[in-house]
Design an enzyme around this catalytic site. Structure first.
Site, PDB file in Angstrom:
ATOM      1  N   GLU A  59       0.812  -1.258   0.006  1.00 11.59           N
ATOM      2  CA  GLU A  59      -0.061   0.036  -0.125  1.00 11.59           C
ATOM      3  C   GLU A  59       0.768   1.274   0.078  1.00 11.59           C
ATOM      4  O   GLU A  59       0.536   2.414  -0.910  1.00 11.59           O
ATOM      5  CB  GLU A  59      -0.925  -0.103   1.105  1.00 11.59           C
ATOM      6  CG  GLU A  59      -1.981  -0.991   1.217  1.00 11.59           C
ATOM      7  CD  GLU A  59      -2.840  -1.173  -0.012  1.00 11.59           C
ATOM      8  OE1 GLU A  59      -3.014   0.158  -0.456  1.00 11.59           O
ATOM      9  OE2 GLU A  59      -3.254  -2.200  -0.446  1.00 11.59           O
ATOM     10  N   ASP A 161      -5.387  -3.404  -8.079  1.00  7.42           N
ATOM     11  CA  ASP A 161      -4.646  -2.718  -9.085  1.00  7.42           C
ATOM     12  C   ASP A 161      -4.893  -2.749 -10.611  1.00  7.42           C
ATOM     13  O   ASP A 161      -4.826  -1.849 -11.248  1.00  7.42           O
ATOM     14  CB  ASP A 161      -3.134  -2.873  -8.595  1.00  7.42           C
ATOM     15  CG  ASP A 161      -2.836  -2.658  -7.103  1.00  7.42           C
ATOM     16  OD1 ASP A 161      -3.589  -1.708  -6.629  1.00  7.42           O
ATOM     17  OD2 ASP A 161      -2.209  -3.358  -6.678  1.00  7.42           O
TER      18      ASP A 161
END
Length: 381
Positions: A59, A161
């Site tokens: 992250e 993602d």
């Protein structure tokens, strides 16, 4: 991301642990202890903590890349199914979102490479099939699971993602909103596939599928709202006729207002009309039950309530609503006096109006400013 515990701040980003993550760790330890004893339980807990440390680093790969493009990240939250970084805004250029999206998986690949080079981790069928096997060294399992995380996150489905990579690729050809809708639809289809596989092989995939489906829907809805609110003066969309309450108003009077109006949230103002808080239906009922008939509005209202200036755009109000997880935002003038409200309902109505045929061509304000606010503290009927 309510029910989260703040555990620190790194580079301006608050790190949160969702309460379900803490419960998840406790469940992992307890189940391992019951099956294999204390030593295995501690080893398993160590592996899971290291795994989620890798998730946190993943992250921060997104976060540091976003910061390089001037996009701050107020919070990052760890959940049992992974981490969620809350960017303050979506990057303006598709290639910026592309780089931010792939930065996370790149971190996982880098971690796996470092474990192989410096900790002599081995990748192979044994490590891949033995993620939960205590006989397989932790470094081997960590290297393998990091590569798995990199590949899994590149699946083209929100909120992973790969979904953002897909959107950035589509946005250069069809615009950001349509690209989000297309990527969200693909994400929802993949969620159905994951859920179907999970029914027969791994129940955890069912929960992942539900999360992916809801996140894809939420992303599409959020982007559509941002697009609709972009550049629109907040005065053109705010409510200007509503009931207000004073802090010392009895809670029974608030109940009366709840029953005789369509409002489900009431702005609380001081004697000068300044916005001091918000009182919703849940607050009213809880105060009446816990405190009793002597309860006052000040005992139950939520403070501070988010506000925007009347000269701001509706996009600012929407962002304030998101940042504060609020359903109502007050609009104030230069003196701090409440002159309007923006609610989730008004945003939904705005989306419906903008979707009407010919609406974009006709333009115009959604509603004109109406007479001043009136409430229980006035002579309004």
């Amino acid at each position: 991301m309510s029910w989260s515990l703040n555990i620190g701040k790194v580079a301006g980003t608050v790190v949160r642990l969702h309460i379900t993550f803490v419960l998840f760790l406790a469940w992992i330890f307890a189940s391992s202890y019951a099956s294999n004893g204390a030593a295995a339980a501690w080893t398993t807990l160590l592996f899971v903590v290291l795994l989620f440390l890798c998730v946190l680093l993943h992250e921060f790969g997104h976060i540091f890349t976003a910061q390089a493009f001037g996009v701050p990240t107020p919070y990052v939250t760890l959940l049992p199914i992974g981490g969620v970084a809350q960017l303050e805004r979506i990057p303006e250029e598709p290639w910026e979102e592309l780089l931010i999206a792939i930065a996370g998986p790149a971190v996982n690949v880098a971690i796996a490479a470092a474990l192989i080079v410096f900790a002599h981790a081995h990748l192979g069928a044994t490590a891949a099939m033995g993620i939960d096997d205590m006989q397989v060294p932790i470094v081997d399992r960590l290297a393998t699971v990091n590569l798995f995380l990199a590949l899994f996150n590149l699946i083209p489905a929100f909120p992973m993602d790969g979904g953002r990579v897909l959107r950035s690729a589509l946005a250069s050809r069809m615009g950001f909103v349509r690209a989000t809708e297309r990527a969200a639809s693909i994400g929802q289809f993949i969620a159905f596939v994951l859920g179907f596989i999970g029914l027969f092989h791994n129940p955890i995939l069912v929960f992942v599928a539900i999360f992916v489906y809801l996140a894809a829907s939420s992303e599409a809805h959020s982007v559509a709202l941002r697009a609709v609110s972009h550049g629109v003066p907040v005065r053109q969309a705010m409510m200007t006729q509503f009931v207000t309450l004073l802090p010392d108003t009895h809670i029974d009077d608030a109940i009366e207002a709840l029953l005789r109006t369509a409002q489900r949230a009431f702005p609380v103002v001081d004697g000068n009309g300044g916005f001091v808080g918000i009182l919703d239906r849940t607050d009213i009922l809880r105060a009446r039950k816990q405190v009793g008939p002597d309860a006052r509005v000040a005992d139950a209202m939520t403070v501070p309530a988010p506000t925007v200036d009347c000269r701001a755009t509706l996009e600012h109000a929407f962002r304030a609503m998101q940042d504060n997880s609020a359903s109502t935002v007050g609009v104030t003038d230069a003196a701090g006096k409440l002159v309007g409200l923006v609610t989730s309902e008004t945003l939904a109505e705005m989306m419906a109006l903008m979707a009407l045929p010919g609406r974009a061509e006709n333009g115009g304000a959604l509603n004109q400013v109406t007479p001043p606010v009136r409430g229980l503290d006035s002579s309004a009927p």
